[in-house]
Design a protein around this motif. Structure first.
Motif, PDB file in Angstrom:
ATOM      1  N   ASN A 186       0.974  -1.224  -0.110  1.00  8.22           N
ATOM      2  CA  ASN A 186       0.026  -0.077  -0.061  1.00  8.22           C
ATOM      3  C   ASN A 186       0.793   1.173  -0.081  1.00  8.22           C
ATOM      4  OD1 ASN A 186      -2.185  -1.276  -0.181  1.00  8.22           O
ATOM      5  ND2 ASN A 186      -3.014  -0.924   2.151  1.00  8.22           N
ATOM      6  N   LEU A 210       1.301   3.947  -2.664  1.00  9.96           N
ATOM      7  CA  LEU A 210       1.140   5.339  -2.585  1.00  9.96           C
ATOM      8  C   LEU A 210       2.050   6.295  -2.750  1.00  9.96           C
ATOM      9  CD1 LEU A 210      -1.167   5.801   0.595  1.00  9.96           C
ATOM     10  CD2 LEU A 210      -1.614   6.726  -1.745  1.00  9.96           C
ATOM     11  N   LEU A 269       2.108   9.080  -5.657  1.00  9.73           N
ATOM     12  CA  LEU A 269       2.209  10.497  -5.328  1.00  9.73           C
ATOM     13  C   LEU A 269       3.178  11.255  -6.191  1.00  9.73           C
ATOM     14  CD1 LEU A 269       0.960  10.576  -1.748  1.00  9.73           C
ATOM     15  CD2 LEU A 269      -0.211  11.568  -3.953  1.00  9.73           C
ATOM     16  N   MET A 290       2.201  11.388  -9.690  1.00  9.27           N
ATOM     17  CA  MET A 290       1.164  12.545  -9.911  1.00  9.27           C
ATOM     18  C   MET A 290       1.857  13.848  -9.725  1.00  9.27           C
ATOM     19  SD  MET A 290      -1.723  11.126  -7.782  1.00  9.27           S
ATOM     20  CE  MET A 290      -2.899  12.339  -7.864  1.00  9.27           C
ATOM     21  N   TRP A 308      -0.997   0.869 -11.648  1.00 10.64           N
ATOM     22  CA  TRP A 308      -2.381   0.694 -10.969  1.00 10.64           C
ATOM     23  C   TRP A 308      -2.929  -0.560 -11.999  1.00 10.64           C
ATOM     24  CZ3 TRP A 308      -4.087   1.811  -6.492  1.00 10.64           C
ATOM     25  CH2 TRP A 308      -3.217   2.428  -5.650  1.00 10.64           C
ATOM     26  N   GLN A 339      -7.284  -2.805  -4.150  1.00 10.93           N
ATOM     27  CA  GLN A 339      -6.346  -1.662  -4.082  1.00 10.93           C
ATOM     28  C   GLN A 339      -7.076  -0.761  -5.000  1.00 10.93           C
ATOM     29  OE1 GLN A 339      -2.273  -3.323  -4.233  1.00 10.93           O
ATOM     30  NE2 GLN A 339      -1.933  -2.614  -2.141  1.00 10.93           N
ATOM     31  N   ALA A 372     -10.158   0.564  -4.348  1.00  7.38           N
ATOM     32  CA  ALA A 372     -10.226   1.705  -3.335  1.00  7.38           C
ATOM     33  C   ALA A 372      -9.623   3.091  -3.792  1.00  7.38           C
ATOM     34  CB  ALA A 372      -9.404   1.110  -2.109  1.00  7.38           C
ATOM     35  N   MET A 373      -8.823   2.942  -4.606  1.00  3.82           N
ATOM     36  CA  MET A 373      -7.970   4.195  -5.066  1.00  3.82           C
ATOM     37  C   MET A 373      -8.912   4.915  -6.426  1.00  3.82           C
ATOM     38  SD  MET A 373      -5.903   5.540  -3.520  1.00  3.82           S
ATOM     39  CE  MET A 373      -4.843   6.567  -4.312  1.00  3.82           C
ATOM     40  N   LEU A 396       1.301  16.972  -0.986  1.00  9.59           N
ATOM     41  CA  LEU A 396       1.865  15.590  -1.137  1.00  9.59           C
ATOM     42  C   LEU A 396       1.750  14.777   0.032  1.00  9.59           C
ATOM     43  CD1 LEU A 396       4.159  14.365  -3.837  1.00  9.59           C
ATOM     44  CD2 LEU A 396       4.423  13.357  -1.860  1.00  9.59           C
ATOM     45  N   MET A 403      -1.710  14.150   1.223  1.00 10.29           N
ATOM     46  CA  MET A 403      -2.194  13.113   0.361  1.00 10.29           C
ATOM     47  C   MET A 403      -1.768  11.860   0.813  1.00 10.29           C
ATOM     48  SD  MET A 403      -2.415  15.049  -3.126  1.00 10.29           S
ATOM     49  CE  MET A 403      -3.141  13.768  -4.198  1.00 10.29           C
ATOM     50  N   LEU A 404      -0.296  11.684   1.038  1.00 17.86           N
ATOM     51  CA  LEU A 404      -0.075  10.417   1.368  1.00 17.86           C
ATOM     52  C   LEU A 404      -0.570   9.863   2.818  1.00 17.86           C
ATOM     53  CD1 LEU A 404       2.230   8.711   0.673  1.00 17.86           C
ATOM     54  CD2 LEU A 404       3.788   9.877   2.493  1.00 17.86           C
ATOM     55  N   GLY A 451      -4.155   9.319   1.815  1.00 24.02           N
ATOM     56  CA  GLY A 451      -4.380   7.849   0.968  1.00 24.02           C
ATOM     57  C   GLY A 451      -4.173   6.525   1.755  1.00 24.02           C
ATOM     58  N   ALA A 452      -3.277   6.873   2.747  1.00 29.89           N
ATOM     59  CA  ALA A 452      -2.909   5.480   3.539  1.00 29.89           C
ATOM     60  C   ALA A 452      -4.100   5.377   4.321  1.00 29.89           C
ATOM     61  CB  ALA A 452      -1.625   6.139   4.675  1.00 29.89           C
ATOM     62  N   PHE A 479      -7.031   5.708   3.568  1.00 30.35           N
ATOM     63  CA  PHE A 479      -8.048   5.448   2.605  1.00 30.35           C
ATOM     64  C   PHE A 479      -8.037   3.875   2.175  1.00 30.35           C
ATOM     65  CE2 PHE A 479     -11.371   7.929   0.663  1.00 30.35           C
ATOM     66  CZ  PHE A 479     -11.885   6.949  -0.630  1.00 30.35           C
ATOM     67  N   LEU A 480      -6.566   3.370   1.997  1.00 30.62           N
ATOM     68  CA  LEU A 480      -6.565   2.231   1.411  1.00 30.62           C
ATOM     69  C   LEU A 480      -6.606   1.123   2.371  1.00 30.62           C
ATOM     70  CD1 LEU A 480      -3.227   2.390  -0.854  1.00 30.62           C
ATOM     71  CD2 LEU A 480      -5.551   1.413  -1.293  1.00 30.62           C
TER      72      LEU A 480
END
Lengths: 472, 515, 502
Positions: A196, A200, A204, A207, A250, A258, A261-262, B504, B507-508, B511-512, B514-515
């Motif tokens: 995970n 991530l 990121l 991104m 992805w 995963q 979820a994303m 960032l 968001m990290l 996101g953590a 969230f996952l």
């Protein structure tokens, strides 16, 4: 052939350093030759299926693995052709724009790093390409001289930061699995906090480099500050590199849970990018910033498609994603070249200089409008093709209303900013007089990719088929 | 008969196939021709002559076309051409009254046109796409169609309460135009009422008694209203309203199964009224223009007496025919044929009153002219010419009851003494009444006379309605969002690098989670 | 005739205006003769080709030409009776408008660009008429938007730019909705060729909700160009364009494209039966009826000639929609024939408005007093057009209203008859005052901006000729409606083919 595609730009870049006087010719030659090679490779791959190649004959797992499937080949073809076009443009305007000699080797290196990136299927390998790509891009931005230093520096810092994040993720994965090959990793993939967090981190970082909302803040300044050919390359190609890796991660690596979820996050980010980018493009007073914000918005389509793809697992949406990328690359190159040409000739970087451009520089304006048509998604352009595929994919999922309507709204926004420029160009009340006689060749060069993106429609069926097969 | 169906529309054709059409066509044609001849002299010095002749010709053509039409669409075509171009005649003088009258005329003409259009559509649908009169005879009616037809055509025919344009438009138009308006054009509406509604239709029978009553009311109303006006042409227009009332009675009778007996009387009435009213309007035109020699009184009294149904005149023959038809009519319980025939006598009295009133008005006009211009000058060629036109009409009027087959019978019937008495005593009574009124000075307060009609107000209101100066506009939202946008722009972080990096990291973490 | 080249006929018809247009773009401003001859050459060739096609279609042939485009949706050009109705209309009126535009724009700048886009616009219209499936239709629909935009902003003034922006906002939005709808329908049943009776009946029971949604989206998309009620706002604004453009925009190309699309959608995509099953016709009909009344009502208050005409267009185009939505054969005849009749009448009116503006400088209605004396021919043509709009016989407008009325009664929609009558009243209320001013009121002072464009005629002969031609057509089409070459007989032919598909 793959190796030739890699070696050719490398060699020519080296030669340019040795012999700067023929650098333009060399760059153009290498781009032209690579385009031909890429085309041949594409035909070959389309006919015979995916080709693999291990560097220096090492066994799988240790060696640097390359893989050429149709998508990679298409992207290679796209980057080489655009490289050639932009090179020609830079060559045609060299006496006027006083582009630094550094442009030629750098752009060739850019081509090299991109080609390598499209071919790699190995996380570390990808990292190297990404790093090279980022550095070259920063160097290219800084060619503009003093006014570009701040944006370039920002870009550099963030690019490095992004790479670092990505590298951290790669390290985590390597520590856990001892593997970097994507296919290999996918076979042993286990969902857990480690994978995970690695995912991530990598995402990121990517991104940030791909300027996906909300990490896009560096892009408008950087793209707007760069010289016109550079911005064309940056917007059309460079940001697509990290996006490609993101998709690989992805779609091939992440487990279903995963991905599920994303997915909404990606879709939401895409939509936000579309709205935010579109709105900013609509409001910005500067011509190049408009185009740059449009890039932010258009990347939103790709992100949205990625999110939807993860949700629905619909091959058409995947095809739509890459069609967006292809169409956007061509269209954006045309836009930047056209806008660059117009602001150079009419003198100024504000949007208002485009008043009456439909009279003074009809060809460039036409190029912008045609490319804009594809950005909006008017039939029968590449952008339409992508939108059509996305809509088809969505409607095939049954009662989906939100996303199609969101798409409609986003498209309206893009139409608004494109026609904001076009309407200005038709202003006959007080047109801006050109500083000197407009040159024809650069305008035609700006028009070419725009026409190409409309010509995509002619190959729509094979394109859709090729890209759809890829996902399966 | 000309068959035009391969060129125009199915069933299209022109021709005079029935007696109704023939007689109608000939009397309208002669009236139009006489009016045209009269105009040559009368309009010689008028302004916009070309325009006058254009509209005169157009409405002439339309009128002739609608009479000769063998199908409803040709009729409608002629009807529209006639109605619309008559507007040009009404407003010809261009002064304020003419323009007002023209506006009202046009408003009502258009409304009538569209009502008729709707009726036609309904009828044609019921007839399964056939438009010729022949096929329509067999198709049953419904109440909506009847109502639409009666209103649509009635607006042209001008009986009460659809007469409102008549007293405005007829006085406004030049004399020859009023002559054809009153003599020929309003007859077009009458003709339509006969043609469109097949005789003997069961549903139509419900309407007959009501229409008869309406006709009577219109006949009475026209006269009473006319007594309140002193302009000769207004009085004449009201006389038309009154006369159309009688014609309406005949039309309603012609809708019954007894049509064969009624039609000759109807035709005779229409023709007679056309010539008499035409002559009167022409006379009124000349009378208003210049002092006239004494023998010109003949030109007035002959048609007036004919309309008053003095014995030996055509009017007498027609009234007699009408009376006998009415007494034979089968009426519902609430109506009594005796009352109806009694009403006819009352009507004759009223008609006589109207014409006496008219004669006084005309004399008054002459008096004013003489006081202004002195005595009658030696008549010029123009006056002779106009007199000749009038004379033609008068000759026809005299000739008609005795030489023309359908009227001959009726005329002969009136020669018996009781009939003569029955016909003349209302006239005597009327003369008596007028004398008494003069002697006793019976008058209403002055404000009751020569009033502007309320319909003009209505027409103006309608005009304001369809020519609004301003209309409702969608409210335009004025929201100055530029300030808000600026504020938002200021929120954008100045330092791109640190803010992006921070974002960032956030968001990290998110996101953590969230996952 | 060899079948080989016959299959290329639809393509050739489009190219006959497209190629001259593209060449004209490259011409210099001074090459007037070359430009005019190119234009006229294109028009002539197109008319000849259309004539050939017309003869063949009348005999029962159907033309077909396709290029692969999207999966499941080729780019199809198809020449059938319905498409020919629109093709003939646009080609003939293109001829008239071209001549008019040459006269109108004499000595004005940027003519190459103007005529270039003009030809593109016609090509897109013809392509739209000939397109054989929804996807091709969509394509030409968008192309039409793009080709007309430069014409709308041709003057380049702030006003026209604002109008252009608005035009784009509406039409692009509409195009997008159409795209969404087409995509939805495509995902359900693909996009086969248009076929009488439609092709959705197989999935009606299964996907009725989605089909309704698709229909709604597509009608919203088409309704923008057809100026249906909430989507009509662009049309009066677009009036700032030069007169030939507004003539073309309002009479032929743009609004008719929307109406034509609705006809295709109702008859050849959904089909009458499915429309009834899905209960789609009623709302469409009511919407169109509301538009008829609303447009007429708004026209009353307009003081600008062209704006009044624009609102009149809004109202009149919806007659077509109503005719189509009543789903009966007679009403369909009325709607189809109104497509042609309204086009001819409205283009005449716009030519007249252009003549007044160009010769006398008159733009407002209250400046028209006495213009009938100064410009009798123009005023006669205007009067004819206006009477036609009201539906007075023997003009063409009467024929279409007649059939619409018959259709309304036949399909048991008496309410629509009322709407027609009332709208006729309103039409009279906003057209007759103009005619009154033209003929009956004396001139007030001097004209705002008078120009002597001809020594003998009231204005330039190129401005007069097309207008008189179309005015004559109004009468001829109204009088000789039953003959074999009239639009009415063609509409009947179409309806016969559309309603006999079993």
């Amino acid at each position: 052939m793959m190796i030739l595609l890699l070696v050719l730009p490398l060699l020519s870049a080296l030669l340019m350093l040795l012999w700067p006087r023929i650098a333009p010719l060399l760059a153009l030659f290498s781009a032209a030759a690579s385009s031909l090679l890429a085309l041949q490779l594409l035909l070959q791959v389309a006919e015979q299926g995916t080709r693999y190649w291990l560097l220096a004959g090492w066994p799988s797992g240790l060696a640097i693995a390359w893989q050429a499937d149709t998508l990679s080949c298409l992207l290679i073809l796209l980057s080489t052709v655009l490289q050639l076009l932009v090179g020609l443009y830079a060559f045609a305007t060299r006496s006027r724009d006083k582009l630094s000699q550094g442009f030629w080797p750098l752009s060739t290196l850019l081509q090299l790093s991109l080609t390598a990136l499209w071919l790699s299927r190995d996380l570390f390998n990808l990292y190297v390409c990404l790093e090279l790509l980022g550095l070259v891009a920063v160097a290219l931005v800084s060619l503009s001289g003093r006014k570009a230093i701040k944006p370039a520096f920002n870009y550099l810092l963030l690019s490095l930061f992004g790479s670092l994040c990505y590298l951290l993720g790669v390290v985590l994965l390597y520590g856990a699995y001892g593997l970097l090959d994507i296919a290999g990793l996918a076979s042993q993939w286990q969902a857990g906090w480690l994978s995970n967090s690695a995912l991530l981190l990598m995402s990121l970082g990517l991104m940030l480099k791909a300027a996906i909302w909300p990490l896009h803040a560096w892009l408008p300044a950087a793209h707007a500050a760069a010289p016109a050919p550079v911005s064309a390359l940056l917007s059309a190609l460079v940001v697509k590199g990290p996006l490609f890796i993101l998709c690989l991660l992805w779609l091939q690596l992440a487990s279903t849970s995963q991905a599920q979820a994303m997915a909404p996050l990606f879709a939401a980010a895409g939509l936000a990018a579309l709205l935010f980018g579109g709105w900013s493009a609509l409001r910005t007073p500067f011509a190049k910033n408009l185009v740059a914000y449009s890039t932010v918005a258009q990347l939103g389509y790709a992100t949205l498609a990625l999110g939807l793809m993860l949700t629905f697992d619909q091959p058409l949406i995947f095809a739509a994603l890459w069609l967006f990328v292809l169409a956007h690359a061509l269209a954006k190159a045309a836009c930047f070249l056209a806008i660059g040409e117009m602001s150079a000739t009419l003198g100024g970087k504000r949007l208002t200089i485009l008043k009456g451009a439909s009279q003074t520089m009809p060809l460039a304006m036409f190029a912008f409008a045609v490319a804009g048509g594809s950005l909006i998604g008017l039939p029968p352009s590449g952008g339409f093709l992508a939108k059509w595929a996305l809509l088809q994919g969505l409607w095939l999922q049954g009662e989906q209303l939100f996303w199609p309507l969101a798409l409609v709204f986003a498209t309206l926004l893009s139409a608004a900013y494109v026609f904001r420029v076009v309407v200005l160009a038709f202003d006959r009340a007080d047109p801006v007089a050109p500083d000197f006689a407009p040159q024809l060749v650069p305008q035609w060069l700006a028009l070419l990719p725009a026409l190409a993106v409309w010509a995509m429609a002619l190959f729509s069926e094979p394109l859709l088929l090729l890209l759809r097969l890829e996902a399966l | 008969m000309i068959d035009l169906s391969p060129w125009l529309w199915p069933g299209a054709g022109l021709g005079l196939v029935t007696e109704l059409q023939q007689v109608w066509w000939y009397f309208s044609l002669s009236l139009w021709l006489v009016a045209a001849a009269f105009s040559l002299a009368f309009m010689a010095k008028a302004a916009h002559k070309r325009r006058y002749w254009l509209f005169f010709g157009l409405s002439f053509a339309g009128n002739m076309l609608l009479i000769g039409a063998l199908d409803a669409i040709s009729f409608y075509l002629g009807f529209s051409v006639m109605s619309l171009s008559a507007y040009g005649l009404v407003v010809h003088s261009g002064d304020k009254t003419a323009r007002r009258a023209g506006r009202l005329y046009l408003q009502l003409a258009i409304i009538g046109e569209l009502l008729l259009f709707a009726a036609l559509i309904l009828r044609a649908s019921a007839a399964d796409g056939q438009y010729d009169w022949q096929s329509w005879q067999q198709v049953p009616l419904d109440h909506l169609t009847i109502l639409l037809t009666i209103t649509g055509l009635g607006l042209k025919a001008g009986f009460w309460p659809l007469h409102i344009w008549l007293p405005q438009a007829h006085p406004a138009a030049p004399a020859p135009a009023s002559a054809v308006l009153s003599g020929a054009m309003i007859k077009a509406g009458v003709l339509g009422l006969v043609m469109f509604l097949p005789a003997g239709d069961p549903l139509l029978q419900y309407w007959v008694p009501y229409m008869v009553c309406l006709g009577f009311f219109s006949a009475g109303f026209g006269v009473l209203a006319s007594l309140l006006y002193r302009q000769p042409k207004v009085i004449l227009a009201y006389s038309s309203v009154s006369q159309v009332g009688y014609i309406l009675i005949l039309v309603a009778l012609a809708w019954t199964a007894n049509a064969a007996a009624v039609l000759p009387v109807l035709i005779a009435y229409a023709a007679h009224h056309a010539f008499a009213k035409g002559a009167l309007f022409l006379f009124a035109g000349v009378n208003a223009k210049q002092p006239l020699p004494g023998y010109w009184q003949l030109f007035f009294w002959l048609p007036a007496l004919a309309l008053m149904a003095i014995p030996l005149s055509g009017g007498a023959a027609i009234k007699t025919g009408l009376k006998s038809l009415l007494s034979e009519m089968s009426v519902p319980g609430w109506l009594n044929t005796d009352i109806l025939t009694g009403l006819l006598t009352l009507g004759a009295l009223l008609t006589a009153l109207l014409f006496l009133h008219l004669a006084a008005a005309l004399r008054q006009q002459q008096r004013e002219l003489t006081s202004r211009y002195g005595l009658a000058p030696a008549p010029g060629f123009a006056l002779y010419w106009q007199g000749a036109c009038l004379l033609v009409l008068l000759l026809v009027l005299i000739w008609l009851p005795w030489q023309w087959q359908p009227m001959q019978q009726l005329s002969l019937q009136t020669l018996a003494w009781p009939k003569i008495w029955a016909l003349s005593f209302p006239l005597f009574l009327a003369v008596l009444l007028v004398y008494i009124a003069r002697w006793r000075q019976w008058r209403l307060p002055a404000t009751y006379y020569d009033r502007n009609s309320a319909v003009l107000l209505w027409s103006l209101w309608l005009k304001r309605l369809y020519q609004p100066q301003r209309q409702w506009q969608a409210p335009r939202l004025k929201f100055n969002w530029r300030a808000a946008e600026r504020a938002l722009n200021r929120l954008a972080p100045a330092n791109v690098v640190s803010s992006s990096a921070l974002l960032l990291l956030i968001m990290l973490l998110a996101g953590a989670a969230f996952l | 005739m060899s079948p080989f080249w016959l299959s290329y006929l639809p393509l050739a018809i489009i190219l006959s205006s497209l190629l001259p247009g593209l060449i004209i773009f490259t011409l210099k401003e001074q090459q007037v003769k070359l430009r005019i001859s190119l234009n006229l050459l294109g028009v002539t060739v197109k008319l000849i080709l259309v004539l050939i096609m017309w003869q063949a279609v009348k005999a029962g042939d159907i033309f077909y030409f396709s290029v692969p485009f999207l999966p499941g949706a080729d780019l199809v050009l198809q020449g059938d009776a319905l498409s020919l109705l629109f093709v003939v209309l646009s080609s003939v009126l293109w001829l008239a408008t071209t001549i008019y535009a040459i006269g109108y724009l004499e000595n004005s700048p940027l003519r190459s660009r103007f005529f270039g886009y003009f030809s593109l616009c016609v090509s897109a219209t013809v392509g739209l008429a000939l397109s054989g499936n929804l996807v091709s239709f969509l394509l030409f629909y968008e192309l039409l938007t793009l080709a007309t935009f430069p014409l709308v902003v041709h003057r380049g003034t702030p006003q026209s730019l604002a109008a252009g922006r608005r035009y784009l906002a509406y039409t692009l939005g509409g195009g997008l909705l159409l795209l969404t709808g087409v995509a939805l329908l495509h995902s359900l049943v693909q996009s086969p060729q248009f076929v009488p009776g439609g092709y959705v009946s197989a999935v009606v029971s299964e996907h009725s909700g989605l089909l309704q949604l698709a229909f709604g989206l597509m009608i919203a998309g088409l309704g923008v160009k057809a100026a249906l009620l909430p989507l009509h706002g662009w049309l009066p604004q677009a009036m700032v364009a030069p007169a030939p453009v507004s003539a073309l925009l309002h009479a032929v190309a743009v609004v008719k494209a929307g109406a034509f699309g609705i006809i295709r959608l109702v008859y050849d995509v959904f089909g009458v039966e499915s429309m009834q099953l899905l209960q789609l016709a009623e709302p469409l009909m009511l919407l169109a009826a509301a538009t008829i009344l609303y447009g007429s009502w708004r026209a009353l208050a307009q003081q600008d000639i062209k704006r009044r005409l624009a609102y009149s267009t809004i109202s009149q185009v919806s007659y077509i929609t109503v005719g189509v939505a009543m789903l009966g054969p007679l009403a369909a005849v009325g709607g189809l024939v109104h497509l042609v009749h309204q086009g001819v009448m409205k283009i005449t009116l716009f030519f007249c408005a252009g003549n007044y503006a160009e010769t006398l400088g008159v733009h407002k209605i209250n400046e028209l007093n006495g213009a009938g004396r100064r410009m009798p021919l123009t005023s006669v043509a205007f009067t004819l057009g206006a009477l036609g709009m009201i539906g007075i016989p023997p003009t063409a407008g009467f024929i279409s209203k007649w059939y619409l009325g018959l259709g309304a009664v036949a399909s048991d929609n008496q309410l629509m008859l009322l709407v027609f009558v009332f709208s006729g009243l309103l039409n009279a209320a906003y057209f007759l005052p103009i005619i009154y001013r033209l003929w009956f009121l004396p001139q007030r002072g001097s004209w705002p901006d008078e120009q002597r464009l001809s020594a003998r005629l009231e204005t330039h002969w190129m401005l007069l000729l097309p207008m008189l031609f179309t005015a004559l057509l109004i009468i001829l089409m109204g009088l000789f409606a039953s003959t074999g070459i009239s639009p009415l007989s063609w509409a009947e032919l179409i309806v016969e083919r559309e309603f006999s598909y079993d």
